[in-house]
Enzyme design. Structure first.
Site, short mmCIF file in Angstrom:
data_model
loop_
_atom_site.label_atom_id
_atom_site.label_comp_id
_atom_site.label_asym_id
_atom_site.label_seq_id
_atom_site.Cartn_x
_atom_site.Cartn_y
_atom_site.Cartn_z
N SER A 91 0.84 -1.19 0.00
CA SER A 91 0.00 0.00 0.00
C SER A 91 0.88 1.26 0.00
O SER A 91 1.73 1.40 -0.86
CB SER A 91 -0.96 -0.04 1.19
OG SER A 91 -1.98 0.91 1.07
N ARG A 114 -11.90 6.21 9.67
CA ARG A 114 -11.32 4.87 9.65
C ARG A 114 -12.35 3.84 9.18
O ARG A 114 -12.01 2.90 8.46
CB ARG A 114 -10.81 4.51 11.04
CG ARG A 114 -10.15 3.14 11.13
CD ARG A 114 -8.92 3.06 10.25
NE ARG A 114 -8.09 1.92 10.61
CZ ARG A 114 -6.91 1.66 10.09
NH1 ARG A 114 -6.42 2.47 9.17
NH2 ARG A 114 -6.21 0.61 10.46
N HIS A 125 -7.74 -5.51 -0.52
CA HIS A 125 -6.46 -4.82 -0.36
C HIS A 125 -5.65 -5.31 0.83
O HIS A 125 -4.43 -5.49 0.74
CB HIS A 125 -6.76 -3.32 -0.22
CG HIS A 125 -5.54 -2.46 -0.07
ND1 HIS A 125 -4.63 -2.29 -1.08
CD2 HIS A 125 -5.09 -1.72 0.98
CE1 HIS A 125 -3.67 -1.46 -0.68
NE2 HIS A 125 -3.93 -1.11 0.57
N ASP A 126 -6.29 -5.53 1.96
CA ASP A 126 -5.57 -5.91 3.18
C ASP A 126 -5.04 -7.34 3.17
O ASP A 126 -4.50 -7.80 4.18
CB ASP A 126 -6.47 -5.72 4.40
CG ASP A 126 -6.28 -4.37 5.06
OD1 ASP A 126 -5.45 -3.57 4.57
OD2 ASP A 126 -6.96 -4.10 6.07
N ASP A 182 -8.44 -6.53 -4.94
CA ASP A 182 -8.15 -5.18 -4.43
C ASP A 182 -8.96 -4.15 -5.21
O ASP A 182 -8.86 -4.04 -6.43
CB ASP A 182 -6.65 -4.91 -4.60
CG ASP A 182 -6.17 -3.69 -3.82
OD1 ASP A 182 -7.00 -2.83 -3.46
OD2 ASP A 182 -4.95 -3.60 -3.58
#
Length: 360
Positions: A149, A211, A335-336, A302
């Protein structure tokens, strides 16, 4: 270092490093510049006297991470340790807390950090800070620089800034230049922070909600549906659906460990990432300077940094005669996945360590 000592490791160490002032790409100077760092290497190898002949692996953390990459609570803990992909008996593993972050390096509110709403950071600033850190430790060569990232953006910037110093790159779930999609999500997150009544110094609910928004972009629908579907009970007695309690939980966690101003600055660094333009004072795309052998990794699900962006990055690197290979993290989590899919990541890191050296 004797062969017998190469097969044992020291304990992880943390350190603080005073560095020269750092002029920022978009104006302002970080004075009394310092980096907080984490180090794990073979026996006899330490930040104040690195042993010769030990390959250095530089790790760069993502948006709200910190320097502690391994050991209990480390963000890549399952990959680092004796017998693991990154074995401190065989490699010197170093990670700095990024400039502008909250965990000990120069950041908003610390002496010498420039003040004012116009101060901003770029991925190049973060990379230049790390290069000063390597200088301060006396580490002249890096066998592999790896990160995901924002960390992957900084890894690419390191390769552009120091093409003869960084031998191999492992950028994961990242891109050559941030897209309008990424900048747009970050813009909404900033506006949420600025709506908080305590902005800029005492942001509470705004940081939590920003967040929560980010968490939805870091994950993909298949993974969320599997882990947070409507039929599951909520977390910690929250009255609502499981996904709601999941987001509230992560929002509270970040509010309790980070600050809004640091968050804004690191979003800036992501927004301003653009290695298709020249470096300050240079000519031609910054990516054209990279000589390191590179393993470009994307996550199939992602939604922030797509497989097409990964292909574009690889294409630019190959156009300038860098050795380039590609790999895919297959995951329902989006993504994570670079913080989740440990078995795949171990194989990918091992492959990156064994990339051929850069072309002369």
């Amino acid at each position: 270092m004797s062969p017998s000592r190469r097969h044992s490791s020291s304990s992880p160490q943390v350190f603080d490093l005073p560095l020269p002032d750092l002029a920022l790409e978009r104006g302002g100077v970080v004075r009394r510049h310092r980096l907080h760092g984490w180090w794990w290497g073979p026996a006899g190898d330490h930040p104040h006297g690195p042993a010769r002949g030990v390959p250095t692996v530089l790790l760069v953390h993502a948006l709200t991470g910190g320097a502690q990459a391994g050991g209990p609570g480390g963000w890549w803990e399952p990959l680092i340790g004796p017998g693991r992909a990154l074995d401190p008996a065989r490699h010197r593993i170093v990670c700095f807390n990024n400039l502008g972050s909250f965990y000990g390096s120069s950041a908003p509110g610390m002496p010498g950090f420039p003040r004012g709403a116009r101060v901003t950071l770029t991925s190049v600033d973060l990379a230049r800070s790390i290069l000063l850190g390597l200088d301060g430790l006396g580490l002249e060569r890096v066998h592999l620089a790896a990160g995901g990232s924002l960390g992957g953006m900084v890894v690419l910037a390191l390769g552009a800034l120091a093409p003869r110093r960084i031998e191999r790159l492992l950028p994961i779930a990242t891109c050559a230049a941030s897209s309008a999609w990424v900048v747009g999500w970050n813009h909404v997150a900033r506006e949420i922070l600025r709506l908080d009544a305590g902005y800029p110094h005492h942001v509470n609910r705004g940081l939590e909600v920003a967040r929560q928004l980010a968490m939805l972009t870091y994950r993909a629908e298949p993974g969320l549906e599997s882990a947070q579907h409507r039929g599951l009970p909520p977390i910690r007695r929250f009255k609502g659906y499981r996904i709601q309690s999941y987001l509230e939980h992560h929002g509270r966690k970040l509010k309790n460990r980070f600050t809004a101003r640091c968050y804004e600055l690191l979003l800036d660094a992501m927004d301003h990432h653009d290695l298709l333009r020249p470096l300050p004072g240079g000519r031609g795309p910054a990516l054209a300077r990279i000589r390191a052998s590179t393993l470009v990794v994307h996550v199939g699900t992602d939604q922030l940094f797509t497989p097409a962006q990964s292909a574009e990055l690889a294409r630019h690197l190959r156009a300038n005669r860098a050795r380039v290979a590609r790999a895919t993290l297959r995951s329902p989590h989006g993504h994570d996945a670079f913080l989740i899919e440990w078995a795949q990541l171990a194989a990918i890191v091992t492959r990156a360590l064994r990339l051929p050296p850069p072309r002369p």
